[in-house]
Motif scaffolding. Structure first.
Motif, PDB file in Angstrom:
ATOM      1  N   LYS A 121       0.887  -1.251   0.089  1.00  0.00           N
ATOM      2  CA  LYS A 121       0.143   0.014  -0.093  1.00  0.00           C
ATOM      3  C   LYS A 121       0.995   1.522  -0.058  1.00  0.00           C
ATOM      4  O   LYS A 121       0.228   2.597  -0.238  1.00  0.00           O
ATOM      5  CB  LYS A 121      -0.941  -0.180   1.473  1.00  0.00           C
ATOM      6  CG  LYS A 121      -2.037  -1.096   1.324  1.00  0.00           C
ATOM      7  CD  LYS A 121      -2.915  -0.856  -0.062  1.00  0.00           C
ATOM      8  CE  LYS A 121      -3.949  -1.946   0.326  1.00  0.00           C
ATOM      9  NZ  LYS A 121      -5.020  -1.819  -1.034  1.00  0.00           N
ATOM     10  N   GLN A 122       2.139   1.208   0.305  1.00  0.00           N
ATOM     11  CA  GLN A 122       3.049   2.377   0.368  1.00  0.00           C
ATOM     12  C   GLN A 122       2.984   3.127  -0.793  1.00  0.00           C
ATOM     13  O   GLN A 122       3.075   4.232  -0.766  1.00  0.00           O
ATOM     14  CB  GLN A 122       4.199   2.112   1.063  1.00  0.00           C
ATOM     15  CG  GLN A 122       4.492   1.599   2.527  1.00  0.00           C
ATOM     16  CD  GLN A 122       5.715   1.218   2.877  1.00  0.00           C
ATOM     17  OE1 GLN A 122       6.679   1.798   2.614  1.00  0.00           O
ATOM     18  NE2 GLN A 122       5.776   0.404   3.973  1.00  0.00           N
ATOM     19  N   ASP A 123       3.286   2.541  -1.763  1.00  0.00           N
ATOM     20  CA  ASP A 123       3.295   3.049  -3.395  1.00  0.00           C
ATOM     21  C   ASP A 123       1.969   4.011  -3.610  1.00  0.00           C
ATOM     22  O   ASP A 123       1.989   4.993  -4.679  1.00  0.00           O
ATOM     23  CB  ASP A 123       3.976   2.257  -4.518  1.00  0.00           C
ATOM     24  CG  ASP A 123       5.125   1.656  -4.002  1.00  0.00           C
ATOM     25  OD1 ASP A 123       5.794   2.424  -3.428  1.00  0.00           O
ATOM     26  OD2 ASP A 123       5.275   0.478  -4.598  1.00  0.00           O
ATOM     27  N   GLN A 124       0.756   3.581  -3.192  1.00  0.00           N
ATOM     28  CA  GLN A 124      -0.217   4.324  -3.617  1.00  0.00           C
ATOM     29  C   GLN A 124      -0.845   5.320  -2.434  1.00  0.00           C
ATOM     30  O   GLN A 124      -1.743   5.781  -2.661  1.00  0.00           O
ATOM     31  CB  GLN A 124      -1.358   3.148  -3.564  1.00  0.00           C
ATOM     32  CG  GLN A 124      -1.067   2.102  -4.539  1.00  0.00           C
ATOM     33  CD  GLN A 124      -2.047   0.794  -4.341  1.00  0.00           C
ATOM     34  OE1 GLN A 124      -3.121   1.135  -3.554  1.00  0.00           O
ATOM     35  NE2 GLN A 124      -1.758  -0.215  -4.865  1.00  0.00           N
ATOM     36  N   MET A 125      -0.040   5.562  -1.253  1.00  0.00           N
ATOM     37  CA  MET A 125      -0.671   6.628  -0.424  1.00  0.00           C
ATOM     38  C   MET A 125      -0.939   7.894  -0.621  1.00  0.00           C
ATOM     39  O   MET A 125      -1.603   8.375   0.086  1.00  0.00           O
ATOM     40  CB  MET A 125       0.428   6.398   0.982  1.00  0.00           C
ATOM     41  CG  MET A 125       0.596   4.984   1.666  1.00  0.00           C
ATOM     42  SD  MET A 125      -1.203   4.569   2.015  1.00  0.00           S
ATOM     43  CE  MET A 125      -1.502   5.675   3.438  1.00  0.00           C
ATOM     44  N   PHE A 126      -0.143   8.408  -1.799  1.00  0.00           N
ATOM     45  CA  PHE A 126      -0.298   9.924  -2.042  1.00  0.00           C
ATOM     46  C   PHE A 126      -1.222   9.838  -3.014  1.00  0.00           C
ATOM     47  O   PHE A 126      -1.230  10.800  -3.589  1.00  0.00           O
ATOM     48  CB  PHE A 126       1.149  10.190  -2.433  1.00  0.00           C
ATOM     49  CG  PHE A 126       2.104  10.352  -1.405  1.00  0.00           C
ATOM     50  CD1 PHE A 126       2.255  11.117  -0.397  1.00  0.00           C
ATOM     51  CD2 PHE A 126       3.221   9.386  -1.426  1.00  0.00           C
ATOM     52  CE1 PHE A 126       2.996  11.286   0.747  1.00  0.00           C
ATOM     53  CE2 PHE A 126       4.153   9.148  -0.229  1.00  0.00           C
ATOM     54  CZ  PHE A 126       3.902  10.265   0.650  1.00  0.00           C
ATOM     55  N   GLU A 127      -2.116   8.800  -3.829  1.00  0.00           N
ATOM     56  CA  GLU A 127      -2.995   9.049  -4.550  1.00  0.00           C
ATOM     57  C   GLU A 127      -4.433   9.339  -3.854  1.00  0.00           C
ATOM     58  O   GLU A 127      -4.510   8.985  -2.840  1.00  0.00           O
ATOM     59  CB  GLU A 127      -3.224   7.621  -5.431  1.00  0.00           C
ATOM     60  CG  GLU A 127      -1.721   7.346  -6.194  1.00  0.00           C
ATOM     61  CD  GLU A 127      -1.844   6.019  -6.961  1.00  0.00           C
ATOM     62  OE1 GLU A 127      -3.185   5.379  -6.896  1.00  0.00           O
ATOM     63  OE2 GLU A 127      -1.060   5.493  -7.350  1.00  0.00           O
ATOM     64  N   SER A 128      -5.150  10.086  -4.816  1.00  0.00           N
ATOM     65  CA  SER A 128      -6.484  10.597  -4.201  1.00  0.00           C
ATOM     66  C   SER A 128      -7.347   9.397  -3.677  1.00  0.00           C
ATOM     67  O   SER A 128      -7.306   8.295  -4.483  1.00  0.00           O
ATOM     68  CB  SER A 128      -7.125  11.421  -5.052  1.00  0.00           C
ATOM     69  OG  SER A 128      -6.440  12.550  -5.583  1.00  0.00           O
TER      70      SER A 128
END
Length: 715
Positions: free
Chosen positions: A504-511
């Motif tokens: 999940k870390q790679d997606q944390m900054f997506e809306s």
């Protein structure tokens, strides 16, 4: 004089093109283009390139036509000549259509129609819709073709465009026949033929003859079908003869080529005859033939290379056009999205004003103990929705590059301490301790956008508190680089909470991204906070990253450049507000006008004012507000924007024509900052965005009634 000559050349080319004298027309257009380039008239350059493309296509020079039309598009886009760009798009669509590249054709027709509508050139739209109809007929999509033809007929009749009206009626007949309505088809085609005969439009007459032949054949009337096909063939031959006469130049060119070939053959025979006279001449002949062969091969190679280069250029032009069309579509989609968000958020905030206003009133009216939990839940839901709407708007602003930097000198250490103090109660509720480490010797005063830095810290620290129970959170700030007055600072927000999985870390900054559905349900949140943080850090020319272990905790790092400044002013300690600041003022003669069309919002605003001890009048439209201000002296007007009749903006403009000093607040749900300048231009003193916090509303009213100058933060 050059401008006059330019127009004369264009007019002459138009006459010649209409007569079918295409090569003289091209010569005049080439000379006109030279003049336009000489006088640096880019608008006429684009128009002439379009006309050249049209004529070149008529004489079969498709590749050169494409080059000319690409030049026209580039010039017209460069100078924002949208009207002529629409005409060029339409012609580009025709070229794609004739080459049976129907999808590309429809894209260009759609772009042309949008531009004509944007420029309010309705009379030109009929030609585009007629061309679209022809494409849909070729694709056997008769329902769409019918709709386009109906629009064409309406516009053509309105603007007396007889050629297009005739053609649209003939095409409608074809569509009706395809839909098995042959009687209607006959009526439509005959009406189109009648117009073509009246105004001697040869192409339309010819098209009508073959259409009538097909319709009569479908009806089983072979006699009439034969009669009209005979008329079609006869008229086609006449038109072809005219075209042949006007293509003499190309025939002459072919004759010249044949003549040159004959000359080459004769020369070769002479060389062979002379070669018999002497050995020396024979050697010369052999060398000459070898040289001719080499030159021929070289010419052939150059010809092939030229063709390859031309085809490559055409492909590049086509791809470039496709990219530009795609860019225009993306810009249109972005604009549509922004308008959609503006409308939706306004419609959401208006009822939210009622929800939060009524909830606050009920909580202040000593509800029963068993009712308080329900009212608090309702208040929480309203606040959550408002936060969600505000987050969406912030994301939209960041994506649209409408967020600007607002640098000022501030004390960084105090700023971080204030953020931590504001969130201390939330941490305490979770049993979590906050720790702060500010590097020794690190300057405290900087010149930067402190509001955006606060937003970043509030989001990251709030996130850490939300996912850490009975734990610890550390906030650190230290220097990692320095060049003169420019410092690169790193901030860390570390917690020992639930942590984040590697996946999940790679997606944390997506809306709308969170750790999981279960986390969303358990801890709440919109999933927009980190996306906003990333956008703000990018605007500050910084970067952000994280490290985390599931079950052990998470650390967010962000780095931003800040300019060291002289010592910042120490923030003033703000005194605790009294329950009702209005008690300090004499409100006996104070009058406030509420302009609001929504009955519930009228009641809420009036009740809030009455609770403060203020008298108010209420009207529900802009016209009534103007009349009321003329007859009654008010201290302040609270003006809604969207109302029946004239809007709040228009009403304020009218009031400003006879009353410059009256304080007028826009009490509105409009929130997009790119519209805020309209409020300043209309004459508003400030904006109170619905739904508002009651203490903020009271503070603004207190400032006005106590005589302070109103300074808006919006404009």
């Amino acid at each position: 004089m050059l401008s006059i000559r330019l127009q004369e050349r264009i007019d002459q080319a138009k006459l010649e093109s209409n007569r079918g004298d295409y090569y003289p027309a091209l010569a005049n257009l080439d000379k006109a283009l030279e003049i336009a380039i000489k006088i640096k008239d880019k608008k006429h350059q684009g128009v002439i390139h379009t006309k050249i493309a049209k004529v070149r296509y008529l004489v079969g020079e498709t590749d050169k036509a494409n080059i000319s039309i690409t030049n026209a598009i580039q010039l017209q886009r460069e100078i924002n000549d949208y009207a002529n760009l629409a005409i060029t798009y339409n012609i580009k669509g025709v070229i794609h259509s004739i080459k049976e590249e129907y999808e590309d054709a429809l894209d260009y027709y759609h772009s042309a129609k949008n531009l004509f509508e944007q420029e309010e050139l309705e009379e030109y739209i009929s030609e585009v819709t007629l061309n679209e109809a022809r494409v849909y007929i070729a694709l056997d999509n008769y329902e769409k073709a019918k709709a386009q033809l109906e629009q064409t007929i309406i516009i053509a009749k309105k603007h007396e465009q007889r050629r297009r009206l005739s053609s649209a009626l003939i095409q409608s007949g074809k569509v009706s026949s395809a839909l098995n309505n042959n009687d209607l088809a006959l009526s439509q085609v005959k009406e189109g033929l009648s117009i073509a005969k009246t105004y001697d439009i040869l192409e339309n007459k010819n098209e009508a003859y073959i259409a009538l032949s097909d319709v009569y054949k479908a009806k089983g009337d072979y006699k009439n079908s034969y009669e009209y096909i005979t008329k079609h063939i006869k008229l086609s031959d006449s038109i072809l003869d005219v075209k042949r006469e006007n293509l003499d130049q190309s025939i002459s060119s072919q004759s010249i080529n044949k003549y040159k070939d004959a000359q080459n053959a004769q020369l070769k025979e002479q060389i062979e005859e002379v070669s018999a006279e002497s050995n020396f001449t024979r050697v010369t002949t052999i060398l000459s033939i070898a040289l001719i062969t080499i030159l021929s091969l070289l010419t052939l190679s150059l010809y092939k290379n030229n063709n390859i280069r031309l085809n490559t250029n055409n492909m590049l032009h086509k791809k470039n056009d496709e990219l530009i069309v795609a860019k225009e579509k993306a810009e249109l989609a972005s604009k549509t999205k922004a308008n959609f968000l503006s409308t939706v958020t306004h419609e959401l905030r208006t009822p939210l004003y009622a929800v939060t206003g009524l909830t606050n009133m009920l909580l202040d009216e000593d509800p029963k103990e068993h009712q308080k939990p329900h009212l608090k839940s309702l208040k929480f839901s309203g606040d959550y929705l408002l936060t969600f709407i505000n987050d969406i708007l912030q994301i939209n602003k960041i994506e649209a590059n409408k967020v600007e930097l607002d640098p000022e000198i501030f004390n960084l250490k105090n700023k971080i301490e204030n953020v931590m103090s504001a969130l201390a109660n939330s941490a305490k509720d979770n049993g979590t301790k906050l720790h702060f480490d500010y590097e020794d010797g690190l300057p405290e005063a900087y010149n930067g956008d402190q509001l955006k830095i606060s937003q970043i810290l509030i989001n990251l620290l709030g996130n850490a508190i939300k996912f850490t129970k009975d734990g610890d959170i550390w906030v650190r700030a230290y220097k990692i680089d320095q060049k003169d007055k420019m410092y690169t600072l790193r901030f860390e927000i570390e917690d020992n909470g639930i942590g984040i999985t590697k996946e999940k870390q790679d997606q944390m900054f997506e809306s709308f991204s969170q750790g999981s559905v279960q986390i969303n349900r358990k801890y709440g949140g919109t999933g927009l906070g980190l996306s906003i943080v990333k956008g703000l850090i990018k605007i500050l020319k910084g970067k952000i990253y994280l490290k985390s272990d599931l079950g052990k905790g998470t650390t967010f790092f962000f780095e931003i450049p800040l300019e060291k400044a002289k010592k910042a002013d120490t923030p003033k300690v703000v005194e605790t507000k009294k329950p009702n600041k209005m008690e300090d003022l004499d409100l006996t003669d104070v009058k406030i006008l509420i302009v609001e069309d929504n009955k519930i919002n009228q009641m809420i605003t009036k009740k809030i004012l009455n609770k403060m001890g203020l008298y108010c009048d209420v009207v529900d439209n802009g016209e009534a507000a103007v009349e009321q201000v003329k007859t009654t002296e008010y201290n302040m007007v609270l003006m809604d924007i969207h109302m029946p009749g004239i809007s709040g903006l228009e009403a304020t403009k009218i009031i400003r024509t006879f009353n410059k000093d009256l304080v007028i607040f826009a009490l509105t749900a409009v929130t997009l900052e790119d519209k805020m300048h309209e409020f300043g231009e209309a004459g508003f003193n400030d904006i109170i965005s619905k739904p508002f916090k009651q203490e903020d509303f009271e503070s603004k009213l207190y400032d006005v009634l106590s005589g302070k100058e109103v300074v808006s933060s919006f404009f």
